[in-house]
Enzyme design. Structure first.
Site, PDB file in Angstrom:
ATOM      1  N   SER A 147       0.839  -1.208   0.000  1.00 27.58           N
ATOM      2  CA  SER A 147       0.000   0.000   0.000  1.00 27.58           C
ATOM      3  C   SER A 147       0.868   1.250   0.000  1.00 27.58           C
ATOM      4  O   SER A 147       2.065   1.187   0.309  1.00 27.58           O
ATOM      5  CB  SER A 147      -0.870  -0.008   1.258  1.00 27.58           C
ATOM      6  OG  SER A 147      -1.374   1.282   1.553  1.00 27.58           O
ATOM      7  N   TYR A 160      -3.600  -0.058   9.941  1.00 28.21           N
ATOM      8  CA  TYR A 160      -3.412  -0.431   8.532  1.00 28.21           C
ATOM      9  C   TYR A 160      -1.987  -0.115   8.092  1.00 28.21           C
ATOM     10  O   TYR A 160      -1.310  -0.945   7.466  1.00 28.21           O
ATOM     11  CB  TYR A 160      -4.430   0.333   7.695  1.00 28.21           C
ATOM     12  CG  TYR A 160      -4.465   0.009   6.226  1.00 28.21           C
ATOM     13  CD1 TYR A 160      -3.787   0.803   5.306  1.00 28.21           C
ATOM     14  CD2 TYR A 160      -5.197  -1.073   5.749  1.00 28.21           C
ATOM     15  CE1 TYR A 160      -3.839   0.516   3.953  1.00 28.21           C
ATOM     16  CE2 TYR A 160      -5.257  -1.361   4.396  1.00 28.21           C
ATOM     17  CZ  TYR A 160      -4.573  -0.561   3.496  1.00 28.21           C
ATOM     18  OH  TYR A 160      -4.620  -0.839   2.149  1.00 28.21           O
TER      19      TYR A 160
END
Ligand code: NAP
Ligand code: GCO
Length: 266
Positions: A147, A160
């Site tokens: 990510s 996250y």
């Protein structure tokens, strides 16, 4: 001369690929000649929806299984089942992932743990389950879906970002530990992709205006737009194919240039 980007004769297990990025990677693999797509989802209803999506896309060489990727015993049993029912797993794509957008000081431990379990512990569980057979064959590809948050932080995504940062280092460590067995482990770092996961960030506001985050991200992306999940297919085919046999421990950012760009000047 064989086509190094071909996936002919290969089987790929893409976790959580009922829709979204995983589903589009599966479509790209089919376009590259993959023999079998294997995917899993967390329950029967979700699996049926996924199978319907593949059918609608005209993809028939696909098998779906119910499996929660955070359940180590279920993952080990699934890998054995895949080996029996489909064959060897040539390519593993650790795609399944969740996010919880909560300010860190308001986040409960259990919420933090739930995100890290899916986004970091599960890629460990799935990779550890498939590596022994890849070692025996002295060949294998593992692709971890990282990510922007493998490199950058932002408000409300502490769990996250911690997980995706860890996933970048897990990618490098699998490369380090298993490269001698001709196993390549790389990451794909998508930018901001228009999928259900980011739908809340693109919602039209009550007054009909664009979501502030939508405008923010378009100003941070050189192309000035959200990326389409289909745009991850080519990079995934590259990392799943022999064209990337000399690439290992790398995170390929497919972000439209976000990481290179300070953002649109006023
Ligand atoms: P998505 O639309 O939310 O899809 C996530 C998929 O993972 C769903 O099929 C979901 O199944 C599955 N899943 C979640 N928890 C699971 C579990 N415990 N066991 C099995 N399957 C599980 O997400 P996406 O946007 O396609 O993202 C896919 C991956 O890319 C994720 O790792 C995400 O972090 C990463 N990523 C996304 C973006 C983006 O902008 N969209 C950018 C960078 C990275 P259910 O529907 O049944 O929950
Ligand atoms: C967010 C988004 C991002 C994307 C992606 C960016 O809330 O900032 O969900 O985390 O999902 O990970 O690369």
């Amino acid at each position: 001369m064989n086509n190094p980007f071909s996936l002919e004769g290969k089987n790929a297990w893409i976790t959580g690929a009922s829709y979204g990025i995983g589903f589009n990677i599966a479509k790209a693999f089919v376009g590259a000649g993959i023999k079998n797509i294997i995917f899993n989802d967390i329950n029967e209803a979700a699996l049926e929806r996924g199978l319907a999506n593949y059918k609608e896309a005209g993809i028939t060489n696909v098998k779906g299984y119910v499996c929660d990727v955070t359940d180590e015993n279920a993952v080990k049993a699934l890998v054995e089942k895949i080996h029996k029912e489909v064959g060897q797993i040539d390519i593993l794509v650790n795609n399944a992932g969740i996010i919880k957008r909560i300010p860190m000081h308001e986040m409960k431990r259990a919420e933090f743990q739930q995100v890290t379990d899916v986004d970091l512990v599960a890629p460990f569980i799935c990779s550890a389950a498939v590596v022994p057979e890849m070692m025996e064959r002295r060949e294998g590809k593992i692709i971890n879906i990282c990510s922007m948050m493998s490199e950058l932080g932002r408000e409300t995504v502490s769990a996250y970002a911690a997980a995706k940062g860890g996933l970048k280092m897990l990618t490098r460590n699998i490369c380090s530990e298993y490269g001698e067995y001709n196993i390549q482990c790389n990451g794909i770092g998508p930018g901001y992709i228009a999928t259900p996961q980011t739908a809340p960030l693109r919602e039209i506001q009550p007054d009909g205006s664009r979501h502030p985050f939508d405008k923010f991200i378009c100003a941070k992306t050189p192309a000035g737009r959200w990326l389409d999940p289909e745009e991850l297919g080519g990079p995934a085919v590259f990392l799943a194919s022999h064209a990337s046999d000399a690439v290992n421990g790398h995170v390929l950012y497919v972000d439209g240039g976000i990481l290179a760009y300070i953002g649109k000047q006023p």
